[in-house]
Design an enzyme around this catalytic site. Structure first.
Site, PDB file in Angstrom:
ATOM      1  N   GLY A  55       0.802  -1.217   0.000  1.00 52.00           N
ATOM      2  CA  GLY A  55       0.000   0.000   0.000  1.00 52.00           C
ATOM      3  C   GLY A  55       0.829   1.258   0.000  1.00 52.00           C
ATOM      4  CB  SER A  56       2.843   2.839  -1.435  1.00 53.75           C
ATOM      5  OG  SER A  56       2.716   1.951  -2.532  1.00 53.75           O
TER       6      SER A  56
END
Length: 218
Positions: free
Chosen positions: A187-188
């Protein structure tokens, strides 16, 4: 053929062992049939999620020094003029691309040329869409320069789940547009900073494809 990123090899191997051990132990020690099968299904779903997260599909980039391509897969969540305070220290056009855990998380070079800046910053783990994620979260800042487009900065930003950013860019090296530039685990978001007045080929809310889609051009 499904390919996986090298940054995921160890985690994938560990997950395989964990899932196989879980299935074996559930067969041995859980007598309730539906409970046993439920645990096995959960373990298999977990394995599939890990495999899809570390997938590394081959992308065919048409290199062009006058084009900036999407560095990652995801959704365009920010397009605005901002003050870039780390490197340029002036106004830039910021394009932010958010990656959910279901997106491909390979980072690719948005521009070909020379790496003129590459720096890692430790930080917090705010959710990737938080307004202060660009300045407060764990992140890396990379600048690539060529004679046609000038300098373009991109920033890998860790999200609430991401605990490790991998960056391959080294100052002074020549890089090829669309090739593997790193990885962000679980996630980013990636911010791209362009010169004011750059022509954009995307709009807020668009879904982009890393290594392929042209997001800006001279």
């Amino acid at each position: 053929m499904l390919r996986f990123h090298k940054e995921g090899y160890r985690i994938i191997l560990f997950t395989f062992v964990f899932v196989l051990a879980g299935i074996f132990l559930s067969e041995e020690y859980i007598s309730h049939f539906w409970l046993m099968k439920s645990i096995q299904v959960v373990l298999l779903i977990f394995l599939v999620l890990i495999l899809q997260f570390f997938r590394n599909p081959k992308r065919n980039t048409e290199a062009n020094d006058k084009h900036v391509i999407a560095p990652v897969d995801g959704k365009v969540v920010v397009i605005e003029e901002v003050e870039e305070t780390e490197y340029f220290k002036d106004k830039r056009l910021q394009v932010s691309i958010f990656m959910s855990p279901l997106n491909v998380h390979v980072t690719r070079y948005a521009l070909g040329g020379e790496v003129t800046y590459s720096k890692y910053h430790p930080g917090k783990y705010l959710v990737a869409w938080h307004p202060k994620a660009s300045t407060d979260n764990e992140r890396t800042t990379i600048v690539v320069k060529n004679t046609s487009f000038g300098e373009v900065l991109y920033r890998q930003i860790a999200g609430a789940l991401a605990k490790r950013i991998v960056n391959y860019a080294k100052e002074g090296e020549q890089v090829v547009q669309g090739t593997d530039a790193g990885f962000i685990k679980f996630g980013s978001r990636v911010d791209v900073y362009l010169p004011i007045g750059t022509k954009l080929n995307i709009a807020l809310g668009d879904t982009v494809k890393g290594g392929v889609q042209v997001i800006a051009e001279k």
